[in-house]
Structure formats: C-alpha cells, structure tokens
Motif scaffolding. Structure first.
Motif, PDB file in Angstrom:
ATOM      1  N   VAL A 183     -66.116  83.525 -47.500  1.00  0.00           N
ATOM      2  CA  VAL A 183     -64.991  82.774 -46.935  1.00  0.00           C
ATOM      3  C   VAL A 183     -64.542  83.319 -45.593  1.00  0.00           C
ATOM      4  O   VAL A 183     -63.683  82.735 -44.933  1.00  0.00           O
ATOM      5  CB  VAL A 183     -63.798  82.760 -47.922  1.00  0.00           C
ATOM      6  CG1 VAL A 183     -64.178  82.036 -49.194  1.00  0.00           C
ATOM      7  CG2 VAL A 183     -63.315  84.178 -48.234  1.00  0.00           C
ATOM      8  N   GLY A 184     -65.110  84.463 -45.168  1.00  0.00           N
ATOM      9  CA  GLY A 184     -64.737  84.974 -43.864  1.00  0.00           C
ATOM     10  C   GLY A 184     -65.217  86.382 -43.639  1.00  0.00           C
ATOM     11  O   GLY A 184     -65.514  87.116 -44.581  1.00  0.00           O
ATOM     12  N   THR A 185     -65.314  86.746 -42.374  1.00  0.00           N
ATOM     13  CA  THR A 185     -65.647  88.118 -41.982  1.00  0.00           C
ATOM     14  C   THR A 185     -64.722  88.517 -40.842  1.00  0.00           C
ATOM     15  O   THR A 185     -64.240  87.660 -40.091  1.00  0.00           O
ATOM     16  CB  THR A 185     -67.107  88.252 -41.519  1.00  0.00           C
ATOM     17  OG1 THR A 185     -67.313  87.434 -40.356  1.00  0.00           O
ATOM     18  CG2 THR A 185     -68.081  87.841 -42.616  1.00  0.00           C
ATOM     19  N   GLU A 186     -64.494  89.819 -40.715  1.00  0.00           N
ATOM     20  CA  GLU A 186     -63.695  90.315 -39.604  1.00  0.00           C
ATOM     21  C   GLU A 186     -64.117  91.735 -39.272  1.00  0.00           C
ATOM     22  O   GLU A 186     -64.505  92.504 -40.158  1.00  0.00           O
ATOM     23  CB  GLU A 186     -62.199  90.267 -39.934  1.00  0.00           C
ATOM     24  CG  GLU A 186     -61.802  91.054 -41.168  1.00  0.00           C
ATOM     25  CD  GLU A 186     -60.344  90.838 -41.528  1.00  0.00           C
ATOM     26  OE1 GLU A 186     -59.519  91.723 -41.187  1.00  0.00           O
ATOM     27  OE2 GLU A 186     -60.032  89.799 -42.142  1.00  0.00           O
ATOM     28  N   GLN A 187     -64.059  92.071 -37.999  1.00  0.00           N
ATOM     29  CA  GLN A 187     -64.415  93.412 -37.555  1.00  0.00           C
ATOM     30  C   GLN A 187     -63.331  94.396 -37.991  1.00  0.00           C
ATOM     31  O   GLN A 187     -62.145  94.133 -37.847  1.00  0.00           O
ATOM     32  CB  GLN A 187     -64.573  93.444 -36.039  1.00  0.00           C
ATOM     33  CG  GLN A 187     -65.807  92.708 -35.531  1.00  0.00           C
ATOM     34  CD  GLN A 187     -67.100  93.307 -36.071  1.00  0.00           C
ATOM     35  OE1 GLN A 187     -67.298  94.514 -36.026  1.00  0.00           O
ATOM     36  NE2 GLN A 187     -67.978  92.452 -36.576  1.00  0.00           N
ATOM     37  N   ALA A 188     -63.783  95.522 -38.562  1.00  0.00           N
ATOM     38  CA  ALA A 188     -62.838  96.511 -39.066  1.00  0.00           C
ATOM     39  C   ALA A 188     -62.814  97.770 -38.223  1.00  0.00           C
ATOM     40  O   ALA A 188     -62.097  98.721 -38.550  1.00  0.00           O
ATOM     41  CB  ALA A 188     -63.184  96.865 -40.521  1.00  0.00           C
ATOM     42  N   GLY A 189     -63.611  97.820 -37.137  1.00  0.00           N
ATOM     43  CA  GLY A 189     -63.654  99.007 -36.297  1.00  0.00           C
ATOM     44  C   GLY A 189     -64.592 100.045 -36.857  1.00  0.00           C
ATOM     45  O   GLY A 189     -64.938 100.038 -38.051  1.00  0.00           O
ATOM     46  N   GLY A 190     -65.028 100.964 -36.003  1.00  0.00           N
ATOM     47  CA  GLY A 190     -65.912 102.024 -36.456  1.00  0.00           C
ATOM     48  C   GLY A 190     -67.275 101.523 -36.877  1.00  0.00           C
ATOM     49  O   GLY A 190     -67.927 102.146 -37.729  1.00  0.00           O
ATOM     50  N   GLY A 191     -67.710 100.385 -36.319  1.00  0.00           N
ATOM     51  CA  GLY A 191     -69.023  99.855 -36.681  1.00  0.00           C
ATOM     52  C   GLY A 191     -69.071  99.248 -38.067  1.00  0.00           C
ATOM     53  O   GLY A 191     -70.139  99.182 -38.676  1.00  0.00           O
ATOM     54  N   ARG A 192     -67.926  98.768 -38.572  1.00  0.00           N
ATOM     55  CA  ARG A 192     -67.874  98.190 -39.911  1.00  0.00           C
ATOM     56  C   ARG A 192     -67.330  96.768 -39.860  1.00  0.00           C
ATOM     57  O   ARG A 192     -66.593  96.401 -38.951  1.00  0.00           O
ATOM     58  CB  ARG A 192     -66.993  99.039 -40.838  1.00  0.00           C
ATOM     59  CG  ARG A 192     -67.579 100.397 -41.162  1.00  0.00           C
ATOM     60  CD  ARG A 192     -66.818 101.013 -42.340  1.00  0.00           C
ATOM     61  NE  ARG A 192     -67.350 102.318 -42.680  1.00  0.00           N
ATOM     62  CZ  ARG A 192     -66.912 103.460 -42.178  1.00  0.00           C
ATOM     63  NH1 ARG A 192     -65.911 103.447 -41.324  1.00  0.00           N
ATOM     64  NH2 ARG A 192     -67.443 104.608 -42.527  1.00  0.00           N
ATOM     65  N   THR A 193     -67.693  96.009 -40.861  1.00  0.00           N
ATOM     66  CA  THR A 193     -67.246  94.623 -40.995  1.00  0.00           C
ATOM     67  C   THR A 193     -66.674  94.411 -42.386  1.00  0.00           C
ATOM     68  O   THR A 193     -67.213  94.938 -43.373  1.00  0.00           O
ATOM     69  CB  THR A 193     -68.409  93.641 -40.755  1.00  0.00           C
ATOM     70  OG1 THR A 193     -68.907  93.819 -39.433  1.00  0.00           O
ATOM     71  CG2 THR A 193     -67.973  92.200 -40.945  1.00  0.00           C
ATOM     72  N   LEU A 194     -65.594  93.633 -42.455  1.00  0.00           N
ATOM     73  CA  LEU A 194     -64.994  93.277 -43.731  1.00  0.00           C
ATOM     74  C   LEU A 194     -65.485  91.890 -44.111  1.00  0.00           C
ATOM     75  O   LEU A 194     -65.267  90.920 -43.362  1.00  0.00           O
ATOM     76  CB  LEU A 194     -63.470  93.291 -43.612  1.00  0.00           C
ATOM     77  CG  LEU A 194     -62.680  93.287 -44.916  1.00  0.00           C
ATOM     78  CD1 LEU A 194     -62.879  94.599 -45.663  1.00  0.00           C
ATOM     79  CD2 LEU A 194     -61.185  93.082 -44.613  1.00  0.00           C
ATOM     80  N   VAL A 195     -66.171  91.782 -45.226  1.00  0.00           N
ATOM     81  CA  VAL A 195     -66.701  90.509 -45.705  1.00  0.00           C
ATOM     82  C   VAL A 195     -65.865  90.063 -46.903  1.00  0.00           C
ATOM     83  O   VAL A 195     -65.700  90.818 -47.865  1.00  0.00           O
ATOM     84  CB  VAL A 195     -68.181  90.632 -46.113  1.00  0.00           C
ATOM     85  CG1 VAL A 195     -68.714  89.292 -46.622  1.00  0.00           C
ATOM     86  CG2 VAL A 195     -69.022  91.128 -44.947  1.00  0.00           C
TER      87      VAL A 195
END
Length: 732
Positions: free
Chosen positions: A668-680
């Motif tokens: 339903v969505g993704t967003e950049q979380a910083g530190g080379g990580r992504t929140l899925v």
C-alpha cells in the motif's frame, strides 16, 4: 591505556564488591555469532588473573557459555556476566549472544552496560545486524570501541578491516574510527600468511611483543617508523578533531609536538563522550601463555577510556502511580533503584536475578519492593510485592562468589526473589519506584504447543510461567478462538531453546502442533431459515418454532438482532431466548471453530405452545433456524488480514515487495526512512505470514525488521477456502 604506561600484571582476578562507582566499569560485548566474543571474554579473564591458563575457572568450567544448552548448540544463547578485577578497578564484562533470535539478551546487556566493545571478525567482516546495533548505541550516545579478532585467519587483513569498520560505523565521520595500534607480524609461513605476534602503539611509538606469552615492551625498528608516523598523524588529527580544546588543532597544525599525556587524556574524553571509536586487535593466548594478544590494551582502554557509572544518565524513574521522581545519578547513599536485567532458574538455588543497581546500595537479607508493569500483553502479570533479598553474589561460570553489598553502578546476582521477573524494578519497601522499561522486540514467530501427556499437562502452566518470566521477548497466548496455547518467539533458534528449557529445566514435555489463525464466516447474500424444535415423549414436552432472515453487514458490524414479530406469534418472554440461541450458534459457527460475524438476524415469525414452550426450546429453535439458513446460502470463509510494516535496506526492497506479493499481499506504500532504508507498508493475510520472521531474515540477510497488527477479516479466495474446509472435514 597501553600507551599510558608500561604493561602491568593483572591484579587478583576475583571480582569483589566495589566500594565506589568510580572504580566500576560495565562493558558489553557485541558482535555477530562466531565473531569471537566468548573467546575474547575468556582471554580478558585470563589476563586479569581470574582463570587458569586453560581459560577455566577453578571448578573446570568456562567463565562464559557454561549453560548445557550452550554446550549442545555450540553458541551463546543468553547474557553472561564475567566480573574481573584489574589494576584497582572492577570490570563487569557482559557477553551477549550474536544470533538474531537472542536480541533480547543483547538489549538486556546494553541496558546494564555503560559502554560497548563491538567484536568483528577479520575473516567475516561486519554484518547488517551489527550495524543496526551500532546505530542503536549511537542514538543514545553510548561509548564504543571496536575489537578485530580472528587475525590468525589466512584471509585476515587488519588494515582492510579497519577500512571496512570506518565505512560501516563512521558514516558521518570516517576519521572518528581509527586504530590505536598496528599489528606486528611474525615470519610468514609456507602459505604466505604471517601471524600477528605483537602490537605497535601509535601514540607512544612503542612495540608490545606477545610472542613469548608475556607482554614485552621494546622500541620498534627504524624500518617501521615511516608507517607508524603516517598512521600516528592521522590518529592524532582524529583525536584532536574530537577534542574539547579548540586551540589544540591550531597548535598541532602550527607544528607543535603535542605531548603524549595531553593526547591520551583527549583520547579518553573523546571515547567516553561517544565521539571517537578506537579500533584494536585481540587474539586468545597461545598454549602456555599468560596473556592474549591485545588483552592488556583492551583492559586499559576499558578502565581509562570508558566512562564510569557516574557519567551515565539513569533511566527515567516514576512512582507506581506514574508521578515522575528525581533520583540522583548513581549515588550509593541515595534511594534504592535497581533493575532486574536477567532472571534464570537454578535447580539448587531457585530463581537467580542479575541486577544492575542505579541508585542506593543493595544488601543481603534486605526487604525490597518489586514492581513489574507493562508486559501484561506478553503473558506477564503486573505485580507489586515486597520480597526479602537472599544472598548477593558475583557469578563466575557456574560458581557464585558471595558479596557483602552491591553499590550504585555495580551488578550482582540476587537469590530467592521469587516474584521478580526480567525488567522489574527493585526499590525500598517504604519508597516504591518504577523504572522506565527498555525497548524489546516483538516476538512474531508463533509456536503452538500442547502437553505431551496428562502428567505434562499438570506442569505446563507453571513451566510456561517461569519461561516467560525469564524472557520478556517471549509472549504467551491462550487463544480463545482456536483454543491453542501459543508461544510467540523471535525465531526458530529461540523456539528451540524455549522447548529445551521446558523439557530439561522444568521437566515438561510438549508437542508442537500446526498453528491455526482465527478464521471467521459470514453470509455472502441474504437467506431465510426455519427452526422447529418440537418433542413430546410423555410428561412436559418442548415446543418452539421460529422463522428468521439473515443479511450480510459491512465489515466490523458484528452480530445484529432485530425483532419483527407481529401479533404475538412468539411471546415476548421468549424473544430474548431466540436471540440467545442464534448468537450462541453464530459464536460456534456453521463450520466447527469458525464463528459467524457481520450479519443481521431478523426474527420474522414463529409459534409457541401454552404449556410446552420454554426458554431452552426457543434457544434451540433459534440455533436450528440459523443453521438452516446457512445450509441454503453461500458462506464466505473470512481470514484475518494484517497490516505489515517492513523496514528494509534499499538493496532488498524489490525482493521484499515481490515476496509480499507472492503471499497474496497488497503493498500500500513505501517511504524513505533514511540511512539507506525504506519502509514498506502492506496488507497480508495472516495465514501467509506465520513464518515471515524466519523468511524475512533469510531474504534480507538479517538486516530487515517488521511489525504486524490486525487490520480486519476479509473473504478468502474460494479455492483456498474450499481446501481448508476439506482439511477440517478430513480431520473430524
């Protein structure tokens, strides 16, 4: 540190009760499984004179990994404390498991310690899990140093490993991760690999040779000086950059030769502030040697460069009713505030609690208040009780050495606190306090179990209670819908250890059974049903007839009952009986174990008898009417859907999203979380993520984390629903 003074022999290694917080150092060893943490602990204990040359304590056991499970699995599975005395200091060394399933033990070690030694293997490098722990320590400003092990490996390269550590741990400032010593290599063997036989101190320009089994100091030969100067200059610049003296860099760049004493003092301050992270090398002692390579340097770094407990800000403290309470920092004469960081059961002593004292002084036979809150959702009951402290001791392998007291800043084992659990607060009985709990990961791997025999069933409840009391990362669930006993664990290894402890420590044999999710049913379309319950066999009979209509409702509506009877066809006193009957049948479901939800049941008509009608008869008729309506209707089997949030490195985002889609999930969505990580973010049927904790770890090489929460029930695809119904019919 090793550059401050000549090598000195370890003091008597038997840890005693500390008399002042300034003489205590609490350090936790962190690193991936197989990095050499436990070997390093034993090498440090040997150098401190606490163990014999075989790395053993007096009873023949090792100072760490002494549990039978650890022996069988050949890895650490729990937090171990090894206290040693060195040069007038008491050092509490906390050895933590490196395997991800035992991160709860790691978190407990971080809570009890004031600084961390990150142990990395020269042959394996830095894994993603270790980087994540480094970031956790950085977030709270915990001082850290790095120890490179396995230098004897043919692939070992200290310089390359230092560069890797700077890239992994020094993202913001690579010059804050620099070596204090350079390895000294002996003669190369037939394979071209030369073992490390000593260290070269960069600040002191001195050579420390361990080849004889004793640390011997000497001048380095002239051929090494250019290499030393290059590394030394970079080290000095890194130290000065983190110095609190703003004029020091100008003096250095102006050509002034900064004296060694000033450099060492600035280094110690930078390390204690968590601003500079020295890299050291270490290796266990060879046969017959009294000191392992680099162990003296490490002990001197711990005592000289790591902070005292006085420099640590204590966790927040409140009264049990939630009012904030100010407690002085690490005052042995202050109010008692201590925390249980680990509990274990000893077959002879009973429950043993490892306690960190943050304020006040703990003494044997003292009555304390035990407060435990905040883990009721994991099978732990909130409790406030007074208990009498048993003996205080310092653990050393399987031995327990008696202590007369434990002051603020120190750690000790406490016997016979029968109600205390991991995470509980100990305080004065007339001044009860509660410490803010530390963060624990959610257990997300379900393990459904049942007692193997009637004898095991009698002991199961007590055994499970003790198990979750020891381990706050484990959650106990008595599922009311599936009637299963479920242990929620962090992974397969965590589950294996739990089962082994149940079997060997508590004498409870259990069987693992398939875990079931809580399925539901609902009507796909409207339907009608007639319930007729008429019996006459002499004496008082039973007579009840009712007609109902069933309609589906939107998700989350529950069960709605409507009375539309006219003309008194069903007497008013029996209408609640019909409602009770249909609700009871809905709770049972029309398929065994699958309750009906989200329907409106309307009572339209019925018949009664002046003598034979009764509450029980109309309850039965209502249940029969609902079953008849279901028999002629299309029924949806509903499955629970979870909201899943995955924090994953950018390199693995595609693989994670593809895997979720293969589990019938909807991203339903993704967003950049910083530190080379992504929140899925995704919605996934719970039946598809029973083993997701294991699968995600494999997919992301241990670098991803996820959380889950119940979202709703929704219709299951017909082919899957039919397969599950067929399995249920076969099982019955």
């Amino acid at each position: 540190m090793g550059d401050k003074a000549n090598a000195h022999p370890g003091a008597a290694g038997r840890a005693t009760a500390a008399d002042h917080p300034a003489s205590v150092r609490n350090v936790v060893l962190v690193g991936h499984s197989g990095s050499g943490k436990t070997t390093l602990v034993e090498a440090l204990a040997l150098t401190a004179g606490a163990v014999n040359r075989a790395g053993r304590v007096e009873d023949g056991g090792t100072v760490s990994d002494y549990d039978e499970i650890e022996h069988r699995q050949q890895r650490s599975v729990q937090l171990s404390l090894v206290p040693v005395d060195w040069d007038g200091y008491k050092i509490n060394i906390l050895d933590t498991p490196g395997y991800a399933d035992f991160v709860g033990e790691l978190r407990a070690g971080l809570r009890a310690a004031d600084a961390a030694l990150f142990v990395v293997s020269a042959s394996d490098g830095v894994d993603g899990s270790t980087r994540m722990v480094w970031e956790e320590c950085a977030a709270v400003g915990m001082p850290r140093a790095i120890v490179v092990t396995h230098l004897e490996s043919a692939r070992a390269d200290f310089d390359d490993m230092t560069r890797i550590c700077a890239e992994a741990f020094g993202a913001d400032d690579p010059d804050a991760v620099l070596p204090l010593y350079l390895p000294l290599h002996g003669t190369a063997g037939p394979d071209g690999h030369a073992n490390v036989t000593g260290l070269i101190g960069l600040l002191s320009r001195r050579l420390y040779d361990y080849s004889s089994g004793e640390r011997e100091e000497a001048e380095p030969d002239a051929g090494r000086l250019p290499l030393i100067e290059e590394a030394r200059n970079r080290l000095i610049e890194g130290i000065i950059a983190e110095s609190e003296d703003e004029t020091l860099m100008d003096r250095y760049l102006g050509g002034e030769d900064i004296d060694l004493k000033t450099l060492v003092e600035d280094l110690e301050r930078a390390v204690a502030r968590g601003a500079f992270f020295p890299v050291l090398a270490a290796a266990p002692a060879a046969d017959g040697a009294r000191q392992g390579l680099g162990t003296v340097e490490l002990l001197e770094l711990v005592t000289g460069g790591f902070p005292t407990p006085l420099e640590r800000e204590a966790p927040a403290v409140t009264t049990p009713d939630g009012r904030a309470r100010q407690v002085g920092a690490c005052d042995p004469d202050g109010p008692l505030v201590a925390e249980v960081v680990k509990t274990a059961s000893d077959p002879y002593v009973g429950r043993v609690s490892l306690v960190r004292v943050f304020s006040g002084t703990l003494r044997p036979d003292q009555t304390v208040h035990v407060s435990g809150h905040g883990l009721s959702d994991r099978g732990h009951e909130d409790h406030d009780v007074d208990e009498r402290v048993g003996a205080l001791s310092a653990p050393f392998g399987k031995q327990q050495r008696a202590l007369t007291h434990c002051i603020a800043g120190d750690l000790a084992c406490v016997a016979k606190l029968n109600r205390a659990e991991t995470g509980d607060t100990l305080s004065a009985k007339d001044d009860p306090l509660l410490m803010e709990p530390w963060q624990m990961p959610d257990p997300l791997l379900p393990l459904a179990i049942q007692a193997h025999s009637k004898a095991d069933e009698d002991k199961l409840s007590q055994g499970l209670g003790r198990l979750v009391a020891e381990d706050p990362t484990m959650r106990l669930e008595q599922n009311r819908n599936t009637h299963q006993v479920v242990l929620w664990c962090l992974g397969e290894a965590h589950a294996d250890v739990a089962l082994e402890r149940l079997r060997n420590r508590y004498g409870v044999q259990v069987d693992v059974i398939p875990y079931r999710v809580s399925l539901r049913e609902t009507f796909a379309a409207g339907a009608t049903g007639r319930g007729r319950h008429v019996k006459q066999s002499g004496g008082h009979g039973q007579y009840a007839i009712c007609e109902i209509e069933v309609e589906p409702l939107p998700n989350g509506s529950g069960i709605e009952f409507v009375d539309k009877v006219v003309g008194g066809a069903v007497p008013r006193q029996f209408i609640p009986s019909v409602e009770k009957g249909v609700r009871a049948q809905a709770a049972r479901g029309v398929s065994p174990g699958h309750p009906l939800i989200d329907i409106r049941i309307t009572l339209l008509d019925g018949k009664a008898h002046s003598v034979d009608s009764s509450d029980a008869a109309f309850q039965t008729a209502g249940a029969l009417a609902l079953r008849e309506a279901a028999a002629d209707a299309r029924i949806h089997l509903l499955e629970p859907v979870a909201e899943v949030t995955v924090m994953v490195g950018d390199d693995y985002v595609g693989a994670v999203m593809s895997d979720l889609s293969g589990r019938r999930g909807r991203v339903v969505g993704t967003e950049q979380a910083g530190g080379g990580r992504t929140l899925v973010r995704a919605e996934v049927p719970e039946i598809e993520i029973g083993r997701y904790a294991v699968d995600l770890r494999s997919l992301s090489h241990g670098t991803a984390r996820f959380s889950r929460s119940y979202a709703r029930h929704e219709p299951m695809p017909p082919q899957i629903a039919e397969r599950i119904r067929e399995q249920a019919r076969t099982a019955s």
